[in-house]
Design a protein around this motif. Structure first.
Motif, PDB file in Angstrom:
ATOM      1  N   THR A   1       0.963  -1.263   0.195  1.00 56.29           N
ATOM      2  CA  THR A   1       0.136  -0.057   0.130  1.00 56.29           C
ATOM      3  C   THR A   1       0.702   1.303  -0.268  1.00 56.29           C
ATOM      4  OG1 THR A   1      -0.069   0.012   2.370  1.00 56.29           O
ATOM      5  CG2 THR A   1      -2.108  -0.965   1.176  1.00 56.29           C
ATOM      6  N   SER A   2       2.163   1.268   0.206  1.00 55.99           N
ATOM      7  CA  SER A   2       3.038   2.300   0.214  1.00 55.99           C
ATOM      8  C   SER A   2       3.403   2.865  -1.210  1.00 55.99           C
ATOM      9  CB  SER A   2       4.395   2.067   0.806  1.00 55.99           C
ATOM     10  OG  SER A   2       5.173   0.991   0.190  1.00 55.99           O
ATOM     11  N   GLU A   3       3.046   1.942  -2.412  1.00 53.83           N
ATOM     12  CA  GLU A   3       3.485   2.679  -3.585  1.00 53.83           C
ATOM     13  C   GLU A   3       2.319   2.191  -4.565  1.00 53.83           C
ATOM     14  OE1 GLU A   3       6.902   2.136  -6.857  1.00 53.83           O
ATOM     15  OE2 GLU A   3       7.619   2.714  -4.803  1.00 53.83           O
ATOM     16  N   LYS A   4       1.887   2.981  -5.375  1.00 57.04           N
ATOM     17  CA  LYS A   4       0.912   2.747  -6.480  1.00 57.04           C
ATOM     18  C   LYS A   4       1.462   1.562  -7.388  1.00 57.04           C
ATOM     19  CE  LYS A   4      -2.183   4.383  -9.879  1.00 57.04           C
ATOM     20  NZ  LYS A   4      -2.766   5.461 -10.649  1.00 57.04           N
ATOM     21  N   GLY A   5       0.718   0.603  -7.815  1.00 52.82           N
ATOM     22  CA  GLY A   5       1.095  -0.695  -8.774  1.00 52.82           C
ATOM     23  C   GLY A   5       1.630  -1.797  -8.229  1.00 52.82           C
ATOM     24  N   ARG A   6       1.770  -1.929  -6.779  1.00 56.25           N
ATOM     25  CA  ARG A   6       2.532  -2.926  -6.203  1.00 56.25           C
ATOM     26  C   ARG A   6       1.186  -4.054  -6.086  1.00 56.25           C
ATOM     27  NH1 ARG A   6       6.724  -0.344  -1.463  1.00 56.25           N
ATOM     28  NH2 ARG A   6       8.029   0.015  -3.326  1.00 56.25           N
ATOM     29  N   SER A   7      -0.007  -3.753  -5.819  1.00 51.36           N
ATOM     30  CA  SER A   7      -0.979  -4.476  -5.582  1.00 51.36           C
ATOM     31  C   SER A   7      -2.358  -4.195  -6.217  1.00 51.36           C
ATOM     32  CB  SER A   7      -1.108  -4.794  -4.140  1.00 51.36           C
ATOM     33  OG  SER A   7      -2.327  -5.527  -3.722  1.00 51.36           O
ATOM     34  N   PHE A   8      -2.962  -4.769  -7.234  1.00 53.41           N
ATOM     35  CA  PHE A   8      -4.175  -4.499  -7.593  1.00 53.41           C
ATOM     36  C   PHE A   8      -4.661  -5.734  -8.373  1.00 53.41           C
ATOM     37  CE2 PHE A   8      -6.371  -1.330 -10.871  1.00 53.41           C
ATOM     38  CZ  PHE A   8      -7.379  -0.818  -9.645  1.00 53.41           C
TER      39      PHE A   8
ATOM     40  N   CYS B   1     -11.788 -11.904 -10.904  1.00 52.60           N
ATOM     41  CA  CYS B   1     -10.552 -11.443 -11.298  1.00 52.60           C
ATOM     42  C   CYS B   1      -9.328 -12.104 -10.704  1.00 52.60           C
ATOM     43  CB  CYS B   1     -10.741  -9.785 -10.460  1.00 52.60           C
ATOM     44  SG  CYS B   1     -11.984  -8.811 -10.614  1.00 52.60           S
ATOM     45  N   VAL B   2      -8.293 -11.719 -11.464  1.00 49.77           N
ATOM     46  CA  VAL B   2      -6.894 -12.244 -11.039  1.00 49.77           C
ATOM     47  C   VAL B   2      -6.419 -10.917 -10.228  1.00 49.77           C
ATOM     48  CG1 VAL B   2      -4.833 -12.603 -11.712  1.00 49.77           C
ATOM     49  CG2 VAL B   2      -6.548 -13.736 -12.983  1.00 49.77           C
ATOM     50  N   LEU B   3      -6.293 -11.392  -9.048  1.00 50.05           N
ATOM     51  CA  LEU B   3      -5.560 -10.230  -8.078  1.00 50.05           C
ATOM     52  C   LEU B   3      -3.953 -10.262  -8.014  1.00 50.05           C
ATOM     53  CD1 LEU B   3      -8.352  -9.855  -5.231  1.00 50.05           C
ATOM     54  CD2 LEU B   3      -8.252  -8.860  -7.589  1.00 50.05           C
ATOM     55  N   TYR B   4      -3.279  -9.284  -7.568  1.00 48.32           N
ATOM     56  CA  TYR B   4      -1.939  -9.709  -7.519  1.00 48.32           C
ATOM     57  C   TYR B   4      -1.447  -8.671  -6.322  1.00 48.32           C
ATOM     58  CZ  TYR B   4      -1.229  -5.412 -10.426  1.00 48.32           C
ATOM     59  OH  TYR B   4      -1.140  -4.351 -10.894  1.00 48.32           O
ATOM     60  N   ALA B   5      -0.320  -9.120  -5.535  1.00 47.96           N
ATOM     61  CA  ALA B   5       0.077  -8.373  -4.819  1.00 47.96           C
ATOM     62  C   ALA B   5       1.760  -8.755  -4.961  1.00 47.96           C
ATOM     63  CB  ALA B   5      -0.161  -8.931  -3.143  1.00 47.96           C
TER      64      ALA B   5
END
Length: 240
Positions: free
Chosen positions: A196-203, A221-225
């Motif tokens: 959550t500290s940087e956009k694009g790391r988890s979505f 959906c396919v989620l990723y972290a």
């Protein structure tokens, strides 16, 4: 007698002059023919070059291979030429397939672009999640309904995604973590903090409707972290 000689001389001079004019004319005619031949030769050469150029720029449609829809793997192979090394084709995976059970793979943006490097790391964990019939109101417009359905999957699936990242790592590396005092809560907090500290790391990677009418009354959906060094990074985190 003198008159005859004079007339003969004049006649010869006139004939000589006429012959000279005829020879000059033939010479000019020959020069003209040479110029004409050179012009035609040059014109034919130019035409040949134009034809060849046209064939190169606009290939004959009769020999073109029919356009086909390429698979994800084939798209990777088409874009394999890059400046960071040839990506091994044996590493190619379909995201939807590998995310059924949950697995580590490469950066989602690079996966979508089809440009992967030989030294890339599997820092991202992918997993499929879905919801049942959505709470979305029937009166909502399609775009709003789609957005609501996806958000529903993302918010409900993210906690499970982080949990699975830890559980699968522990299960797969039991021997290495045998004598380690594992604090799952602390590890989970660290994972969430990082993502959550940087956009694009988890979505989410992709989402599709699962209801019969494809109106996003329900979807998956396919989620990723992610975490630095992927599974190894999680092991190091558990050992702290």
């Amino acid at each position: 007698m003198f008159k005859l000689v004079l007339l003969f001389t004049i006649f010869n001079l006139e004939c000589s002059s006429l012959e000279k004019e005829r020879l000059e004319f033939e010479k000019e005619k020959l020069a003209f023919e040479k110029e004409k031949f050179a012009f035609e030769k040059n014109r034919i050469g130019v035409c040949r070059e134009l034809v060849l150029e046209k064939r190169i720029l606009v290939p004959d449609t009769k020999v073109l291979v029919p356009e086909t829809k390429l698979s994800q793997s084939e798209l990777f192979l088409e874009k394999k030429e890059n400046q960071c090394g040839k990506f091994p084709s044996t590493e190619l995976r379909d995201i939807w397939e590998l995310s059924i059970e949950g697995n580590w793979y490469y950066n989602p943006e690079k996966v979508k672009s089809g440009i992967l490097c030989e030294n890339d790391k599997k820092d991202y964990f992918y997993k499929q999640f879905s919801n049942t019939d959505s709470y979305v109101a029937e009166t909502q417009v399609p775009a709003s309904k789609k957005s609501s359905c996806i958000n529903n999957v993302v918010f409900s699936g993210k906690p499970e995604l982080y949990k699975m990242m830890i559980e699968k790592t522990i299960s797969k590396n039991e021997l290495e973590l045998t004598n380690v005092e594992i604090d799952k809560k602390k590890t989970s907090e660290e994972l969430i903090k990082y993502n959550t500290s940087e956009k694009g790391r988890s979505f989410y990677y992709e989402c599709v409707p699962t209801d019969k009418l494809k109106k996003y009354d329900s979807c998956k959906c396919v989620l990723y972290a992610s975490y630095p060094n992927g599974e190894k990074g999680i092991i190091d985190l558990l050992k702290r």
